[in-house]
Design a protein around this motif. Sequence first.
Motif, mmCIF file in Angstrom:
data_model
loop_
_atom_site.group_PDB
_atom_site.id
_atom_site.type_symbol
_atom_site.label_atom_id
_atom_site.label_comp_id
_atom_site.label_asym_id
_atom_site.label_seq_id
_atom_site.Cartn_x
_atom_site.Cartn_y
_atom_site.Cartn_z
ATOM 1 N N ALA A 221 -1.219 -13.184 -0.345
ATOM 2 C CA ALA A 221 -1.428 -13.516 1.071
ATOM 3 C C ALA A 221 -2.603 -12.713 1.642
ATOM 4 N N LEU A 222 -2.773 -11.472 1.201
ATOM 5 C CA LEU A 222 -3.899 -10.670 1.674
ATOM 6 C C LEU A 222 -5.218 -11.252 1.164
ATOM 7 N N TYR A 223 -5.242 -11.681 -0.078
ATOM 8 C CA TYR A 223 -6.448 -12.311 -0.633
ATOM 9 C C TYR A 223 -6.806 -13.564 0.172
ATOM 10 N N GLU A 224 -5.816 -14.377 0.486
ATOM 11 C CA GLU A 224 -6.046 -15.576 1.305
ATOM 12 C C GLU A 224 -6.598 -15.191 2.682
ATOM 13 N N PHE A 225 -6.046 -14.133 3.269
ATOM 14 C CA PHE A 225 -6.524 -13.655 4.571
ATOM 15 C C PHE A 225 -7.995 -13.254 4.479
ATOM 16 N N VAL B 132 -8.021 -6.294 -3.411
ATOM 17 C CA VAL B 132 -6.601 -6.586 -3.209
ATOM 18 C C VAL B 132 -5.763 -5.854 -4.255
ATOM 19 N N ASN B 133 -6.218 -5.844 -5.504
ATOM 20 C CA ASN B 133 -5.483 -5.143 -6.556
ATOM 21 C C ASN B 133 -5.391 -3.649 -6.250
ATOM 22 N N THR B 134 -6.457 -3.070 -5.708
ATOM 23 C CA THR B 134 -6.435 -1.662 -5.316
ATOM 24 C C THR B 134 -5.422 -1.435 -4.204
#
Length: 177
Positions: free
Chosen positions: A33-37, A60-62
């Motif tokens: 969801a953060l990646y999409e944001f 995002v992985n970090t």
Amino acid sequence: MLTMLDLELGVWVNLRDGERVLIRKFRRTDGDALYEFFTKGLSPQSQRLYSLQPLDRSLVNTVVSEVDAPDVLRLVAFKGDRIIGYAYWRQQLLKPKMPLLSIAVADDHQGLGLGQALMELLIEGAKLKGMEGIELHVFKHNRRAITLYRKLGFEIVGDYDSGRQWIMVLRFDRSER
């Protein structure tokens, strides 16, 4: 009075348009969801105002890998299962009691009070952790953000990024910590 448990479970906030959104601590399962944001919720201009680094899967992985880090408080605002706001502070190596704050609000939710709500919760979280205040960096041409930060009590204390950004600080009274 706000507690860290409140931030874990989430706090409901009413936006200026009457919409209710949930703000809570970032969880390991929020990565997609953060990646999409980052890639769909923020316009290229908003991306540039938010971060000088690429808003990609590596970032995002970090973020996901640091979910339990004691020196970071990350909050996400949800509309349904979609992240519409992301903000965090991270303790600084040379100023551990003055964490550095960063915030981004989806373009379609800017101007509705979400940024202020995220900031207020991060400020309360910093006070709960015994911080002395919060620092942030903002591009000098980002008048909308500067207006919000001043409204919350932040003061300009210097320049950053070869003079392109202001350093702003909010210091807490001892009684607030």
